[in-house]
Design an enzyme around this catalytic site. Structure first.
Site, PDB file in Angstrom:
ATOM      1  N   GLN A   1       1.438 -11.451  -3.116  1.00 14.97           N
ATOM      2  CA  GLN A   1      -0.023 -11.462  -3.091  1.00 14.97           C
ATOM      3  C   GLN A   1      -0.563 -10.999  -4.423  1.00 14.97           C
ATOM      4  OE1 GLN A   1      -0.960  -8.692   0.072  1.00 14.97           O
ATOM      5  NE2 GLN A   1      -1.374 -10.395   1.450  1.00 14.97           N
TER       6      GLN A   1
ATOM      7  N   LYS B   1     -12.368  -4.952   7.704  1.00 15.56           N
ATOM      8  CA  LYS B   1     -12.220  -5.734   6.482  1.00 15.56           C
ATOM      9  C   LYS B   1     -13.229  -6.856   6.381  1.00 15.56           C
ATOM     10  CE  LYS B   1      -8.446  -8.264   8.639  1.00 15.56           C
ATOM     11  NZ  LYS B   1      -7.385  -9.184   8.425  1.00 15.56           N
TER      12      LYS B   1
ATOM     13  N   HIS C   1      -8.339  -1.784  -0.238  1.00 18.89           N
ATOM     14  CA  HIS C   1      -7.237  -2.746  -0.395  1.00 18.89           C
ATOM     15  C   HIS C   1      -7.910  -4.084  -0.638  1.00 18.89           C
ATOM     16  CE1 HIS C   1      -4.463  -0.164   2.237  1.00 18.89           C
ATOM     17  NE2 HIS C   1      -5.664   0.299   2.523  1.00 18.89           N
TER      18      HIS C   1
ATOM     19  N   HIS D   1      -5.012  -1.993  -5.004  1.00 14.73           N
ATOM     20  CA  HIS D   1      -5.458  -0.814  -4.256  1.00 14.73           C
ATOM     21  C   HIS D   1      -6.297   0.044  -5.190  1.00 14.73           C
ATOM     22  CE1 HIS D   1      -2.083  -2.289  -1.902  1.00 14.73           C
ATOM     23  NE2 HIS D   1      -2.815  -1.876  -0.896  1.00 14.73           N
TER      24      HIS D   1
ATOM     25  N   ARG E   1       7.789 -10.457   5.418  1.00 15.84           N
ATOM     26  CA  ARG E   1       7.180 -10.319   6.735  1.00 15.84           C
ATOM     27  C   ARG E   1       7.838 -11.283   7.690  1.00 15.84           C
ATOM     28  NH1 ARG E   1       0.783 -10.277   5.034  1.00 15.84           N
ATOM     29  NH2 ARG E   1       0.923  -8.409   3.735  1.00 15.84           N
TER      30      ARG E   1
ATOM     31  N   ASP F   1      -2.321  -8.498  -5.095  1.00 15.00           N
ATOM     32  CA  ASP F   1      -2.725  -7.335  -4.317  1.00 15.00           C
ATOM     33  C   ASP F   1      -3.297  -6.247  -5.225  1.00 15.00           C
ATOM     34  OD1 ASP F   1      -3.007  -5.976  -1.996  1.00 15.00           O
ATOM     35  OD2 ASP F   1      -0.878  -5.483  -1.728  1.00 15.00           O
TER      36      ASP F   1
ATOM     37  N   CYS G   1       0.798  -1.232   0.000  1.00 18.29           N
ATOM     38  CA  CYS G   1       0.000   0.000   0.000  1.00 18.29           C
ATOM     39  C   CYS G   1       0.832   1.285   0.000  1.00 18.29           C
ATOM     40  CB  CYS G   1      -1.001   0.033   1.143  1.00 18.29           C
ATOM     41  SG  CYS G   1      -1.179  -1.470   2.082  1.00 18.29           S
TER      42      CYS G   1
HETATM   43 ZN   LIG Z   1      -2.922  -2.514   1.038  1.00 18.68          ZN
END
Ligand SMILES: [Zn+2]
Length: 565
Positions: A311, A394, A440, A315, A293, A313, A264
């Site tokens: 991921q 979420k 997200h 946004h 991580r 991912d 992000c």
């Molecule tokens: Zn994010």
């Protein structure tokens, strides 16, 4: 402080011999505990009460997830190369015991300073084995490195370079399947990280290609950002405050840099590189970058829990009015993607955690929107109190695999905090600057974990579209090698993922090999096939077809490939 945490069916230990002069005076009898979480713990230079408190707090949270309160603290010096002095370590151990008792856990403790004979039976679930590390960032790991460099000869270092072995695993375990299909390996020098082999990377890339084709239809842009960024970025995002323990830090001259645990913040910098009008919103950014991580992870988790992950991912930066519509679109996409794998799923809504930013009113607004979207689809949902991110509530979606296990996979967040922190803006119809919202989302979650789940879900028999090798060409004898090579070329030129088994060996052995590798099709070529310019097709299910034209076979596989989309 290093902790290796194991959820055990049982542990049995016997103090055998005092290892140090200051070992605790105890009666050295055998102790057995059943159904308990064991914390093998090493205290390191620089550890203090604050770290002990953190460790106990996390342990308590974690035990909640495992549904138990029983814990055994087991001093275990072998986890670290920069141990605290024995007296310091014993002090911290006693403090840890006291702290854990005060937090309401049922605490047992193994004696300090003894060599112990040990037997454990660890439970088989994915969270059963974890390792954790606590430090004040600067001291311990950096101090350890030069010392290790000095002490290790090349030979000794070489001895530490080895593939991680997984022993006594069932055939259905994704690590066994991954090894048999030559998809990936784990190496001890990169704990909790995957070495992708050609075939495993092919599968991951097929997943990514599939997702990319869907994203293209929905007008996403794809961006990629650096792994490292100055801690300034993580301070603005709040990761330094709320996620520090999970971040890998390094330095460049005087600069402190963090490896990105999430995409992000850096995606926002791409957005901020120009001005936006309300007419251009929503802007949909997709990213497939590696993330790092320092998660609770254990060698025994395989792909289920890794320190380096990717991921699917995205946004979406939108006006608040657009949020609901965008969320619906994401959930449509999610349903389509899960449908391809034949996965059932269910939703949970995670609300504001204690450790979070923003006002109650904002959290309520965002949470209400999520609930509205889920309700409008007629979904049942469960509320997970306080399990949201530190910046947003979420929708978490659990998938159910063919073995009936549930895995948290998709995540959809409506974030009103980061846009303010990062001063994201767009020009509204009134000509003034406004703050957008950020959605997200990830559908498959960690691709590593998703692949682990899928390997077990399909029991290693991947569908044709996901198979790294779709066809194997097998010549009946060396006489037909040349024709077999021609067939292989036609297949690869036609877009079929194919390989040849041209080594010496019997036909039976070659068929067995291909079957072990779960290759969907074996194409056998002998004199008859060469004369008629065809192949004999044998599927992994055992069906056979003779006299098949190569071009017809290519069309059939392309149709199979296309069918799932
Ligand atoms: Zn994010």
């Amino acid at each position: 402080m290093k902790i290796l945490q194991m959820h055990c069916d049982f542990i049995e230990y016997t103090p055998v011999k005092k290892e140090i002069r200051t070992a605790e005076g105890i009666d050295p009898k055998t102790v057995r505990e059943e159904d308990i979480v064991v914390l093998f713990t090493a205290f390191e230079q620089g550890d203090d009460s604050e770290l002990v408190k953190n460790a106990v707090r996390e342990t308590k949270d974690f035990l909640g997830k495992l549904g138990t309160l029983r814990v055994l603290i087991y001093p275990f010096a072998h986890l670290s190369q920069s141990l605290a002095s024995p007296s310091e370590a014993l002090g911290l151990l006693l403090e840890m015991e006291k702290e854990a008792k005060a937090s309401g856990l049922e605490v047992h403790r193994a004696p300090f300073g003894w060599t112990k004979a040990l037997q454990v039976k660890v439970k088989g679930h994915p969270l059963a084995e974890m390792s954790r590390s606590y430090s004040h960032g600067e001291g311990a790991p950096r101090a350890a490195l030069p010392r290790q460099k000095r002490e290790l000869s090349v030979e000794a270092a070489m001895a530490r370079i080895k593939r991680s072995d997984f022993v006594n695993l069932p055939e259905t375990d994704h690590r066994v399947i991954g090894e048999r299909l030559d998809l990936f390996s784990f190496q001890e020098v990169s704990p909790g990280m995957v070495y992708w082999h050609d075939k495993g990377l092919k599968v991951r890339n097929i997943l990514i290609d599939y997702l990319r084709s869907e994203l293209k239809k929905q007008g996403y842009q794809e961006v990629s950002t650096p792994t490292l960024a100055n801690t300034a970025l993580w301070m603005v995002s709040g990761h330094s405050e709320h996620y520090k323990d999970n971040m890998f830090l390094t330095s460049l001259g005087d600069e402190e840099l963090g490896m990105k645990p999430m995409n992000c913040p850096s995606t926002f910098l791409v957005y901020k590189s120009r001005k936006w009008s309300f007419r251009e919103l929503p802007v949909r950014y997709a990213t497939f970058d590696p993330l790092y991580r320092n998660e609770l992870s254990g060698v025994a988790s395989g792909l289920f829990r890794v320190k380096s992950l990717m991921q699917d991912d995205a946004h979406i930066i939108a006006t608040e009015d657009q949020a609901e519509g965008e969320l619906s679109k994401m959930l449509d996409l999610m349903e389509r993607v899960y449908g391809v794998f034949g996965l059932q799923y269910k939703a949970k809504i995670s609300t504001r955690p204690d450790d979070s930013m923003g006002s109650d009113e904002e959290w309520e607004r965002a949470t209400d929107t999520l609930i509205r979207v889920v309700k409008s689809r007629g979904w049942k949902y469960e509320v997970k109190e306080k399990e949201g991110n530190f910046y947003s509530p979420k929708i978490d979606v659990d998938i159910r695999d063919s073995l009936g296990r549930e895995w948290q996979c998709g995540t959809f967040q409506l974030d009103l905090q980061m846009p303010k922190r990062f001063r994201l803006a767009y020009t509204g119809s009134d000509g003034k600057e406004h703050v957008p919202v950020v959605l997200h989302r990830t559908i498959l979650g960690s691709l590593e974990r998703f692949m682990g789940v899928m390997l077990e879900h399909y029991r290693g028999v991947l569908p044709i579209w996901l198979s790294p090798v779709q066809a194997r060409v097998i010549p009946l004898s060396d006489e037909h090698l040349k024709y077999a090579q021609e067939v292989l070329t036609s297949l690869t030129e036609g877009g079929v993922r194919a390989e040849g088994d041209f080594a010496s060996g019997t036909m039976g052995a070659k068929i067995r090999d291909a079957q072990l590798l779960k290759v969907p099709y074996m194409l056998v070529v002998g004199k008859k096939e060469e004369d008629s310019r065809t192949v004999a097709v044998r599927s992994r299910g055992g069906e056979q077809a003779f006299g098949v034209k190569v071009s017809d076979f290519v069309s059939q596989v392309s149709a199979d490939d296309a069918a799932f989309r």
